[in-house]
Design a protein around this motif. Structure first.
Motif, PDB file in Angstrom:
ATOM      1  N   UNK A  23     -32.654  23.115 -56.774  1.00  0.00           N
ATOM      2  CA  UNK A  23     -32.920  24.833 -57.603  1.00  0.00           C
ATOM      3  C   UNK A  23     -33.729  25.059 -58.330  1.00  0.00           C
ATOM      4  N   UNK A  24     -33.188  24.332 -59.502  1.00  0.00           N
ATOM      5  CA  UNK A  24     -33.794  24.956 -60.670  1.00  0.00           C
ATOM      6  C   UNK A  24     -34.955  23.884 -61.823  1.00  0.00           C
ATOM      7  N   UNK A  25     -34.799  22.355 -60.575  1.00  0.00           N
ATOM      8  CA  UNK A  25     -34.940  21.165 -61.373  1.00  0.00           C
ATOM      9  C   UNK A  25     -34.683  21.070 -62.588  1.00  0.00           C
ATOM     10  N   UNK A  26     -33.256  21.087 -62.734  1.00  0.00           N
ATOM     11  CA  UNK A  26     -32.619  20.257 -63.660  1.00  0.00           C
ATOM     12  C   UNK A  26     -32.002  19.507 -63.352  1.00  0.00           C
ATOM     13  N   UNK A  27     -32.744  18.060 -64.401  1.00  0.00           N
ATOM     14  CA  UNK A  27     -32.150  16.061 -64.588  1.00  0.00           C
ATOM     15  C   UNK A  27     -30.807  16.385 -65.396  1.00  0.00           C
ATOM     16  N   UNK A  28     -30.276  15.659 -64.111  1.00  0.00           N
ATOM     17  CA  UNK A  28     -28.550  15.190 -65.338  1.00  0.00           C
ATOM     18  C   UNK A  28     -28.777  14.396 -65.805  1.00  0.00           C
ATOM     19  N   UNK A  29     -28.090  13.760 -67.273  1.00  0.00           N
ATOM     20  CA  UNK A  29     -28.364  12.900 -67.725  1.00  0.00           C
ATOM     21  C   UNK A  29     -27.590  11.780 -67.623  1.00  0.00           C
ATOM     22  N   UNK A  30     -27.982  10.893 -68.291  1.00  0.00           N
ATOM     23  CA  UNK A  30     -26.939   9.684 -67.468  1.00  0.00           C
ATOM     24  C   UNK A  30     -25.737   9.523 -67.841  1.00  0.00           C
ATOM     25  N   UNK A  31     -25.886   9.908 -69.113  1.00  0.00           N
ATOM     26  CA  UNK A  31     -23.840   9.859 -69.846  1.00  0.00           C
ATOM     27  C   UNK A  31     -23.513  10.734 -68.669  1.00  0.00           C
ATOM     28  N   UNK A  32     -23.755  11.472 -67.912  1.00  0.00           N
ATOM     29  CA  UNK A  32     -23.284  12.776 -66.984  1.00  0.00           C
ATOM     30  C   UNK A  32     -22.794  11.997 -65.917  1.00  0.00           C
ATOM     31  N   UNK A  33     -24.439  11.446 -64.836  1.00  0.00           N
ATOM     32  CA  UNK A  33     -23.682  10.846 -63.924  1.00  0.00           C
ATOM     33  C   UNK A  33     -23.148   9.507 -64.010  1.00  0.00           C
ATOM     34  N   UNK A  34     -23.057   8.903 -65.196  1.00  0.00           N
ATOM     35  CA  UNK A  34     -21.822   7.095 -65.694  1.00  0.00           C
ATOM     36  C   UNK A  34     -20.587   8.577 -65.947  1.00  0.00           C
ATOM     37  N   UNK A  35     -19.967   9.110 -66.569  1.00  0.00           N
ATOM     38  CA  UNK A  35     -18.877   9.766 -66.269  1.00  0.00           C
ATOM     39  C   UNK A  35     -18.564  10.399 -65.174  1.00  0.00           C
ATOM     40  N   UNK A  36     -18.767  10.954 -64.638  1.00  0.00           N
ATOM     41  CA  UNK A  36     -19.158  11.276 -62.658  1.00  0.00           C
ATOM     42  C   UNK A  36     -18.570  10.175 -62.022  1.00  0.00           C
ATOM     43  N   UNK A  37     -19.192   9.129 -62.142  1.00  0.00           N
ATOM     44  CA  UNK A  37     -19.110   8.396 -61.117  1.00  0.00           C
ATOM     45  C   UNK A  37     -17.096   6.670 -61.254  1.00  0.00           C
ATOM     46  N   UNK A  38     -16.918   7.528 -62.719  1.00  0.00           N
ATOM     47  CA  UNK A  38     -15.918   7.044 -63.154  1.00  0.00           C
ATOM     48  C   UNK A  38     -14.359   7.766 -62.725  1.00  0.00           C
ATOM     49  N   UNK A  39     -15.385   9.190 -63.446  1.00  0.00           N
ATOM     50  CA  UNK A  39     -14.376  10.132 -62.934  1.00  0.00           C
ATOM     51  C   UNK A  39     -13.870  10.222 -61.366  1.00  0.00           C
ATOM     52  N   UNK A  40     -15.113   9.818 -60.465  1.00  0.00           N
ATOM     53  CA  UNK A  40     -14.647  10.025 -59.078  1.00  0.00           C
ATOM     54  C   UNK A  40     -13.615   8.549 -58.670  1.00  0.00           C
ATOM     55  N   UNK A  41     -14.097   6.902 -59.501  1.00  0.00           N
ATOM     56  CA  UNK A  41     -13.398   6.302 -59.395  1.00  0.00           C
ATOM     57  C   UNK A  41     -11.895   6.601 -60.143  1.00  0.00           C
ATOM     58  N   UNK A  42     -11.841   6.765 -60.809  1.00  0.00           N
ATOM     59  CA  UNK A  42     -10.340   7.455 -61.051  1.00  0.00           C
ATOM     60  C   UNK A  42      -9.726   8.382 -60.189  1.00  0.00           C
ATOM     61  N   UNK A  43     -10.152   9.437 -59.293  1.00  0.00           N
ATOM     62  CA  UNK A  43      -9.428  10.308 -58.636  1.00  0.00           C
ATOM     63  C   UNK A  43      -9.467   9.034 -57.297  1.00  0.00           C
ATOM     64  N   UNK A  44      -9.663   8.003 -56.971  1.00  0.00           N
ATOM     65  CA  UNK A  44      -9.765   7.738 -55.474  1.00  0.00           C
ATOM     66  C   UNK A  44      -8.795   6.332 -56.215  1.00  0.00           C
ATOM     67  N   UNK A  45      -8.194   6.396 -57.785  1.00  0.00           N
ATOM     68  CA  UNK A  45      -6.993   5.390 -57.573  1.00  0.00           C
ATOM     69  C   UNK A  45      -5.920   6.484 -57.994  1.00  0.00           C
ATOM     70  N   UNK A  46      -5.650   7.952 -57.973  1.00  0.00           N
ATOM     71  CA  UNK A  46      -5.030   8.729 -58.268  1.00  0.00           C
ATOM     72  C   UNK A  46      -4.428   8.872 -56.735  1.00  0.00           C
ATOM     73  N   UNK A  47      -5.204   8.665 -55.786  1.00  0.00           N
ATOM     74  CA  UNK A  47      -5.008   8.815 -54.362  1.00  0.00           C
ATOM     75  C   UNK A  47      -5.203   7.711 -53.791  1.00  0.00           C
ATOM     76  N   UNK A  48      -4.719   6.681 -54.420  1.00  0.00           N
ATOM     77  CA  UNK A  48      -4.599   5.235 -53.722  1.00  0.00           C
ATOM     78  C   UNK A  48      -4.149   5.547 -52.474  1.00  0.00           C
ATOM     79  N   UNK A  49      -3.878   4.541 -51.230  1.00  0.00           N
ATOM     80  CA  UNK A  49      -2.938   4.577 -50.273  1.00  0.00           C
ATOM     81  C   UNK A  49      -1.969   6.133 -49.693  1.00  0.00           C
ATOM     82  N   UNK A  50      -2.365   7.186 -50.170  1.00  0.00           N
ATOM     83  CA  UNK A  50      -2.243   8.504 -49.922  1.00  0.00           C
ATOM     84  C   UNK A  50      -2.700   8.765 -48.384  1.00  0.00           C
TER      85      UNK A  50
END
Length: 298
Positions: free
Chosen positions: A119-146
Motif C-alpha cells: 500500500x505505501x511501499x514501506x519495507x520492514x527491517x530485518x530486526x522486525x521480521x526476526x522479532x516477529x518470527x520469534x514472537x510467533x514461535x513463543x505464541x506457538x509454545x504457549x498454545x502447544x497442546x491446546x
C-alpha cells in the motif's frame, strides 16, 4: 535515519509498548466483571470513546471543531478498521477456540508488513521480521497442546481481526499528519452500537458498571491513544510487533493481582515473546542515527 527521526522512533517504540501494556490489563477486568460479554463490551466502548474524545479536545482546544469539520476518508477508514477489529475479535472468541484466534492474530506483524509494503511501499527491517518470527514461535509454545480446530467462521473472523489491525495501522502510518484520535473514539462507539443489539445495558450492577467505566478508560482508551501517537512514529509492521507484548503480559497481571498461576507452557512461551520484543527494542535503541542534529525544544 537522522537524529530527529531516530529520536521520534524511540518515542514511538515506548508509546506502542505502553499501549500494549494498557491493553494487557483486559484479563483483570474480564475476571472481575460478572456482566455478560456484550453488556460489558457495550459500556467499555461507550466510555472508551468518551475518554479518547476528551483527550482530543484537551489537546486541540479551540482547534477541535475545525479539525472535526476537516476530517476526511483516512479518519473514517481508521475508525471502520479499528471497530472491525474489535467486533471480529469478539466474534472470533465466540465462534472458534482461543488458541485458533491467538495463533492467527500472532501473524499480524507479517500481514502488516505485506499490507504496508503493497500500500505505501514501506519495507520492514530485518530486526522486525526476526522479532516477529520469534514472537510467533513463543505464541506457538504457549498454545502447544491446546484445543484447535474451531469453526471456519470463527477462524475467518480471526483473519478479519488481523487484517483490520494491519489496515488501520498502515493508514495511520501513511497519513501521519491527520489527527486520528477522533477515529479511535468513533471506533469505540461503533463497537458499542454493534454490541447493543445483544446486550442488556440497564441490567448491570453498580459495581460492574464502575468496573466497565475503568475498563473503557484504563484499558481501551489509554491503549488506543498511546497506539495512535506511537504508530505514527514507527513502521507499521514494527508497531504491530510491539503490540504483541499484550500476549505475555495479560496472564502475568492476572497472576500478579488475582493469583492465577499460569502453566509452564505459558511461562516458557511468554518468556520467548518478551525476550524477542525486548531484544528488538534494545537493538533499536542502540542504533545510531546517520547524522547528528541540534536538539530542538518543542
Amino acid at each position: 535515519m537522522t537524529a530527529a527521526e531516530h529520536r521520534q522512533h524511540r518515542i514511538g517504540l515506548l508509546l506502542v509498548a505502553a499501549a500494549a501494556l494498557a491493553w494487557s490489563t483486559s484479563g483483570l477486568f474480564v475476571r472481575n466483571i460478572s456482566a455478560d460479554l456484550m453488556t460489558m463490551l457495550f459500556w467499555r466502548g461507550v466510555f472508551s470513546g468518551a475518554a479518547v474524545f476528551a483527550i482530543f479536545f484537551a489537546m486541540e482546544r479551540q482547534r477541535s471543531l475545525d479539525i472535526l469539520r476537516s476530517l476526511r476518508w483516512p479518519t473514517l477508514a481508521v475508525a471502520f478498521f479499528s471497530a472491525s477489529g474489535m467486533i471480529s475479535g469478539i466474534g472470533a472468541l465466540r465462534f472458534t477456540t482461543a488458541a485458533d484466534a491467538m495463533v492467527i492474530y500472532a501473524t499480524v506483524p507479517f500481514v502488516t508488513a505485506a499490507v504496508a509494503y503493497l500500500a505505501i511501499g514501506e519495507r520492514p527491517s530485518r530486526s522486525t521480521l526476526t522479532g516477529s518470527t520469534f514472537a510467533l514461535l513463543g505464541v506457538g509454545v504457549m498454545l502447544w497442546g491446546s484445543e484447535m480446530g474451531g469453526s471456519l467462521f470463527g477462524q475467518f473472523l480471526a483473519v478479519l481481526m488481523t487484517l483490520s489491525m494491519a489496515g488501520f495501522t498502515t493508514i495511520m502510518r501513511r497519513h501521519r499528519e491527520v489527527p486520528m484520535l477522533p477515529a479511535m473514539a468513533l471506533s469505540g462507539w461503533l463497537c458499542s452500537l454493534f454490541c447493543l443489539w445483544f446486550a442488556e445495558p440497564l441490567a448491570i450492577s453498580q459495581t460492574d458498571f464502575l468496573l466497565c467505566v475503568a475498563f473503557g478508560i484504563i484499558q481501551n482508551a489509554t491503549g488506543l491513544a498511546l497506539y495512535t501517537f506511537g504508530s505514527k512514529r514507527v513502521p507499521a509492521a514494527e508497531a504491530t510487533l510491539l503490540a504483541a507484548l499484550e500476549v505475555p503480559f495479560t496472564p502475568f497481571w492476572v497472576f500478579l493481582f488475582l493469583g492465577e498461576t499460569p502453566s509452564l507452557q505459558t511461562l516458557a512461551g511468554g518468556g520467548i515473546v518478551m525476550a524477542a520484543l525486548f531484544l528488538h527494542i534494545l537493538s533499536e535503541f542502540r542504533r545510531r542515527p546517520l547524522a547528528s542534529e541540534p536538539m530542538m525544544v518543542v
